[in-house]
Design a protein around this motif. Sequence first.
Motif, PDB file in Angstrom:
ATOM      1  N   MET A 326       0.804  -1.226   0.000  1.00 27.36           N
ATOM      2  CA  MET A 326       0.000   0.000   0.000  1.00 27.36           C
ATOM      3  C   MET A 326       0.837   1.276   0.000  1.00 27.36           C
ATOM      4  N   VAL A 329      -0.116   4.027  -2.708  1.00 29.22           N
ATOM      5  CA  VAL A 329      -1.387   4.688  -2.407  1.00 29.22           C
ATOM      6  C   VAL A 329      -1.249   5.612  -1.201  1.00 29.22           C
ATOM      7  N   MET A 330      -0.563   5.143  -0.170  1.00 28.47           N
ATOM      8  CA  MET A 330      -0.395   5.955   1.035  1.00 28.47           C
ATOM      9  C   MET A 330       0.430   7.203   0.757  1.00 28.47           C
ATOM     10  N   ARG A 333      -1.791   9.567  -1.309  1.00 28.55           N
ATOM     11  CA  ARG A 333      -2.814  10.151  -0.431  1.00 28.55           C
ATOM     12  C   ARG A 333      -2.207  11.202   0.492  1.00 28.55           C
ATOM     13  N   LYS A 337      -3.769  14.894   0.062  1.00 28.97           N
ATOM     14  CA  LYS A 337      -4.980  14.890   0.869  1.00 28.97           C
ATOM     15  C   LYS A 337      -5.439  16.298   1.255  1.00 28.97           C
ATOM     16  N   PHE A 350      -9.029   5.615   1.410  1.00 32.43           N
ATOM     17  CA  PHE A 350      -8.568   4.464   0.641  1.00 32.43           C
ATOM     18  C   PHE A 350      -9.679   3.871  -0.218  1.00 32.43           C
ATOM     19  N   PHE A 353      -9.730   4.580  -3.953  1.00 30.96           N
ATOM     20  CA  PHE A 353      -8.701   3.850  -4.701  1.00 30.96           C
ATOM     21  C   PHE A 353      -9.142   2.418  -4.956  1.00 30.96           C
ATOM     22  N   GLU A 412     -15.807   9.469  -3.102  1.00 30.54           N
ATOM     23  CA  GLU A 412     -15.614   9.760  -1.676  1.00 30.54           C
ATOM     24  C   GLU A 412     -16.849  10.451  -1.087  1.00 30.54           C
ATOM     25  N   ASN A 441     -14.723  -3.843   4.123  1.00 32.85           N
ATOM     26  CA  ASN A 441     -13.472  -3.437   4.753  1.00 32.85           C
ATOM     27  C   ASN A 441     -13.440  -3.884   6.214  1.00 32.85           C
ATOM     28  N   ILE A 467      -3.893  -2.795   7.348  1.00 35.47           N
ATOM     29  CA  ILE A 467      -2.574  -2.491   6.798  1.00 35.47           C
ATOM     30  C   ILE A 467      -1.552  -2.697   7.904  1.00 35.47           C
ATOM     31  N   LEU A 511      -3.321  -0.826  -7.431  1.00 31.08           N
ATOM     32  CA  LEU A 511      -3.058  -0.172  -6.149  1.00 31.08           C
ATOM     33  C   LEU A 511      -1.567   0.051  -5.925  1.00 31.08           C
TER      34      LEU A 511
END
Length: 521
Positions: A326, A329-330, A333, A337, A350, A353, A412, A441, A467, A511
């Motif tokens: 991840m 993506v992290m 973000r 953000k 998340f 994504f 979102e 999730n 994660i 991802l």
Amino acid sequence: MTVDVKVPTLGESVTEATVATWFKQPGDTVAADEMLCELETDKVTVEVPAPAAGTLGEIVAQEGDTVGVDALLATIQEGEGEAPKPAPKAEAKADVKPSGAAKPSGEGKAVDVMVPALGESVTEATVATWFKSVGDTVEADEMLCELETDKVSVEVPAPAAGTLTELLAQEGDTVAAGGKLAILTTGDSAVAAPKAVDPKPAPDAGKEEIEEAKANVAAKGGAAKGDVEDAPSAKKLMAEKGLTSDQVTGSGRDGRVMKEDVMKAATAATSAPAPAASAPRAPVAAGDDAREERVKMTRLRQTIAKRLKDSQNTAAMLTTYNEVDMKAVMDLRSEYKDLFLKKHGVKLGFMSFFTKACVHALREVPEVNAEIDGTDVVYKNYVHMGIAAGTPQGLVVPVIRDADAMSFAEIEKAIAEKGAAARDGKLSMADMQGGTFTISNGGVYGSLMSSPILNPPQSGILGMHKIQDRPMVVGGEIVIRPMMYLALSYDHRIVDGKGAVTFLVRVKEALEDPRRLLMDL
């Protein structure tokens, strides 16, 4: 002027339906959008509202008749029209009111409180809570009671200002869509009928006897417990937790119990775990029964249990696993953000994504986005993404429609709106229907690995997890990476192993390198 009542659109690939029930008869006065009848197809139940206000004329299609799309069902005379027949509500009152009951007097007019439309394919509900009692004065649109269906709770407002004179359905009763719940009388001269008070006073009981009976109900935990009503969400949560209002200290105005108060009381309380409902109950040791509590499952919880078990019994369910790094993506973000929030007014999470990655993979493996209908496979050229959400009442799956045509910001925003509605118990039936694929999730609760259960009739569900930093080999070196396990449960009747693995690999690739989403690779 005569207005035709016709069969509405019945849905994709559905061309005919059967007339199940007429809720009105020729000569009845109807309001615009009032439910006239119910049609049944091989998939869903469809409600037919009145296209205009007036008097119901001829019914062309009788109960049991098969009708096609756009076929004529009945006619309505707009305006005054034909002289209406004696109002059904008067007959209903005569049938249920005990002899000697007080009748509305003066200039008051009786108004029926009806069960509202409950949503597609939902035909009945359970009366969960009455917030008003017989004899209470109510304002127009003031909440009278709460109904519980298989999926959502429905609040019933007062159709007019007046006095609640009769309850036709008690708490715990099952009522049909379009049925009568109560009768209220407009004006100040209404006198309450004693029927709805439990225990019932004598037929000739006066106001004092009615008030005494109401007080007895309050002493037993009934709805008429005083001027301060607990929040509806608090009442529902108390029922689930097995608590009474005496065990909860209210922090709201005038001691009103709020949902947060119930959560605090439930956390502080210690209770024995409930025995499994699906297995024979084990013998209880002497003295243990006094420390147990039995709480009836809500209709929502019963439906969840039934649907999940049906899914296991019907689908050839199999789960394949993978893991995703991840970090990309992290990092993305973290970099954008603040700018994302400033421009779009919503946080970048998340889920957008993962939604985009799934949409990308579904295009390559369309069978994961399909469903089985008899001996046919129905491929969906769109993605209505279900986002599983846990609520105090149970698991619900609101649907983000046409997620494949949405931007990150639109996804979102939609997820935030549906999530808030789910937590507040405000989701409608339409909000939870038509999903083609689901994302669940479990990572938000700390789950490291799980096998999600399919949401029928869908053929795939993606499980996200926690994660967690783990040592990984990257370029021949051991490095620490934020890793997540992914699980795809799929219906092996329609999705082969190759397709399932390919889908999960495409999600992983998108991802780990989000630029693939921009380049459609």
